[in-house]
Scaffold this motif. Structure first.
Motif, PDB file in Angstrom:
ATOM      1  N   SER A 125       0.839  -1.214   0.000  1.00  0.00           N
ATOM      2  CA  SER A 125       0.000   0.000   0.000  1.00  0.00           C
ATOM      3  C   SER A 125       0.872   1.261   0.000  1.00  0.00           C
ATOM      4  O   SER A 125       0.498   2.275  -0.581  1.00  0.00           O
ATOM      5  CB  SER A 125      -0.956  -0.007   1.196  1.00  0.00           C
ATOM      6  OG  SER A 125      -0.229  -0.007   2.402  1.00  0.00           O
ATOM      7  N   ILE A 126       2.051   1.173   0.642  1.00  0.00           N
ATOM      8  CA  ILE A 126       2.962   2.329   0.616  1.00  0.00           C
ATOM      9  C   ILE A 126       3.473   2.541  -0.815  1.00  0.00           C
ATOM     10  O   ILE A 126       3.507   3.672  -1.325  1.00  0.00           O
ATOM     11  CB  ILE A 126       4.146   2.116   1.595  1.00  0.00           C
ATOM     12  CG1 ILE A 126       3.613   2.005   3.026  1.00  0.00           C
ATOM     13  CG2 ILE A 126       5.152   3.267   1.491  1.00  0.00           C
ATOM     14  CD1 ILE A 126       4.642   1.566   4.054  1.00  0.00           C
ATOM     15  N   SER A 127       3.813   1.434  -1.484  1.00  0.00           N
ATOM     16  CA  SER A 127       4.296   1.575  -2.862  1.00  0.00           C
ATOM     17  C   SER A 127       3.160   2.016  -3.792  1.00  0.00           C
ATOM     18  O   SER A 127       3.389   2.679  -4.800  1.00  0.00           O
ATOM     19  CB  SER A 127       4.943   0.285  -3.350  1.00  0.00           C
ATOM     20  OG  SER A 127       3.988  -0.673  -3.642  1.00  0.00           O
ATOM     21  N   SER A 128       1.942   1.670  -3.428  1.00  0.00           N
ATOM     22  CA  SER A 128       0.786   2.096  -4.220  1.00  0.00           C
ATOM     23  C   SER A 128       0.629   3.630  -4.155  1.00  0.00           C
ATOM     24  O   SER A 128       0.320   4.281  -5.157  1.00  0.00           O
ATOM     25  CB  SER A 128      -0.459   1.412  -3.662  1.00  0.00           C
ATOM     26  OG  SER A 128      -1.501   1.464  -4.550  1.00  0.00           O
ATOM     27  N   ILE A 129       0.865   4.183  -2.960  1.00  0.00           N
ATOM     28  CA  ILE A 129       0.815   5.644  -2.789  1.00  0.00           C
ATOM     29  C   ILE A 129       1.918   6.289  -3.638  1.00  0.00           C
ATOM     30  O   ILE A 129       1.681   7.261  -4.369  1.00  0.00           O
ATOM     31  CB  ILE A 129       1.004   6.022  -1.296  1.00  0.00           C
ATOM     32  CG1 ILE A 129      -0.218   5.579  -0.490  1.00  0.00           C
ATOM     33  CG2 ILE A 129       1.220   7.528  -1.131  1.00  0.00           C
ATOM     34  CD1 ILE A 129      -0.048   5.710   1.019  1.00  0.00           C
ATOM     35  N   ALA A 130       3.127   5.696  -3.569  1.00  0.00           N
ATOM     36  CA  ALA A 130       4.250   6.227  -4.357  1.00  0.00           C
ATOM     37  C   ALA A 130       3.927   6.165  -5.848  1.00  0.00           C
ATOM     38  O   ALA A 130       4.176   7.130  -6.588  1.00  0.00           O
ATOM     39  CB  ALA A 130       5.515   5.438  -4.042  1.00  0.00           C
TER      40      ALA A 130
END
Lengths: 319, 137
Positions: A125-130
């Motif tokens: 989910s963090i990489s999705s935000i990025a």
């Protein structure tokens, strides 16, 4: 028997032809091709066209066994006059609302596994935000080029991937043991309980980071990638993979959707008819599932997807 | 063999909360949209005005028409377009609500790994929603 099969194939081809015809010969296409603001067409015509289009997309998405989100972005950005920023925002909400409405029964049946999903979703989910932030900062032609290349890649994956219903995992890896990732579910086909465990957990987490980034960047649902990773890399049974993929998708798309909301890339005028049309179409598609030849529809949808990918690629090159 | 459900209590709680909140979300989204397009409430920006600019990039559209984004709409809930936007915001918050509900359940079962993991996941989503890690303004 052969006649019945032939009828189902013809029915499937007819269904997809209707959709393709709707795409290619609708007034929406004529305007979108000109890349002009749609001043001469009333806004509500676009709203109805988008709802009807999403409805048909929902039907064929279920029949073809693909997520609506992955079809929505490349096709709508090719054939409707909305900027791709808003199409990606709507695509995320289409995938998110589908995942939210499907999630509850899958969790109750024990098919979706909370621990498996949470372990993969946190970093993803963090990489999705990025991915969403990078996607919204990129120039439009670069977005179209990368989207086109990604969609063509997805078409190839969908064409070639062979899932395994019950992969054999002889020894779970250390991380999955620490995280207590294992489970049991009742298989309606086998009419018995099936136990499962996973391996290669660190590899799976890394792959979910990449998938999350791409899903956020292009506003795509990521079932096309989640399922093969759960099933072929981690070794989860196919039913568990599909169900848990939906759960992961709901977390990752929520994270990315907030970036689109903050960047003003979500217009309810585009998102809501898409969500409503897709959800209604999905329900109808589920009823038609036994009446049409799913393999034929799947191949035709992959062709349609590849065509949309090619179109995005050409748009990226300014052709 | 008779079918038995294998979901544990935490998973069932998540599923129940998800079922209620997502159904409410879908109803809210459709209702908000209908209020907006049928102009049942006054709007900051009319649908036709938005449609004149929806071919532009999001950043460019926002320079021309003040459509709601992020949390800048919060004090104007009486407007149709804001209500419709708020319903989309609610739908985007459903996962956060469901995850927040199961943290105490993990703690109660002394499953510290998943209590911490779920807490971190909620924090990621809260930061994204607040615009801290998602470029909000």
């Amino acid at each position: 028997m052969i006649n019945q099969r032939r009828c189902r194939s013809i029915g499937s081809i007819f269904l997809l032809s209707v959709l393709t015809g709707l795409l290619l010969f609708s007034p929406a296409v004529a305007l979108a091709v000109q890349s002009q603001p749609p001043v001469q067409t009333e806004w509500w015509v676009w709203e109805i066209a988008l709802f009807v289009f999403s409805f048909f997309l929902g039907i064929i998405a279920v029949i073809a066994g693909v997520g609506g989100g992955v079809l929505f972005v490349p096709i709508v950005s090719s054939f409707f006059p909305f900027h791709i920023d808003f199409v990606r925002g709507a695509g995320l909400l289409v995938a998110l609302s589908g995942a939210l409405s499907a999630g509850s029964p899958l969790l109750k049946k024990g098919l979706a596994n909370l621990k498996l999903a949470l372990s993969m979703a946190l970093i993803a989910s963090i990489s999705s935000i990025a991915g969403a932030m990078v996607g919204l900062a990129m120039p439009e032609n670069v977005v179209q080029l990368s989207l086109g290349a990604t969609i063509l890649g997805i078409s190839v994956i969908m064409l070639l991937s062979k899932n395994s219903a019950y992969p054999e995992v002889t020894e779970p890896d250390t991380l999955s043991k620490i995280l207590h990732i294992y489970g049991i579910y009742y298989d309606e086909q086998l009419k018995k309980d099936v136990s499962w465990q996973i391996h290669r957990t660190p590899v799976g987490i890394l792959l979910f980071v990449v998938i999350g980034f791409m899903a956020g960047m292009f506003g795509l649902g990521a079932g096309w990638a989640n399922v093969p990773v759960f099933n072929l890399v981690l070794g989860a049974p196919l039913r568990v993979s599909v169900a848990t993929s939906i759960f992961v998708l709901s977390v990752n798309d929520t994270a990315a959707a907030w970036v689109y909301l903050h960047k003003g890339a979500v217009l309810p005028l585009i998102a809501v008819p898409s969500v409503a049309g897709m959800m209604l179409g999905t329900k109808i598609g589920a009823r038609l599932l036994t009446k049409v030849h799913t393999r034929v529809v799947r191949k035709l949808v992959i062709t349609l997807l590849a065509a949309a990918g090619l179109r995005a690629l050409l748009k990226g090159f300014g052709i | 063999m008779k079918q038995q459900l294998h979901a544990n209590r935490i998973q069932l709680t998540y599923a129940t909360v998800l079922s209620w909140t997502s159904t409410l979300g879908i109803i809210f989204v459709v209702a908000g949209y209908l209020v907006y397009v049928f102009q049942l409430l006054p709007s900051t920006v009319s649908p036709s005005e938005v449609a004149m600019h929806w071919h532009l990039r999001a950043a460019e559209l926002h320079k021309i028409v003040p459509v709601p984004s992020g949390w800048d709409w919060i004090y104007q809930l009486g407007r149709g377009d804001v209500l419709s936007y708020a319903s989309v915001v609610y739908l985007s918050s459903v996962t956060m609500l469901c995850l927040a509900v199961i943290i105490p359940l993990f703690l109660k079962e002394k499953d510290m790994i998943y209590a911490v993991m779920t807490l971190l996941q909620v924090l990621v989503l809260v930061f994204a929603a607040a615009g801290i890690v998602s470029g909000g303004h």
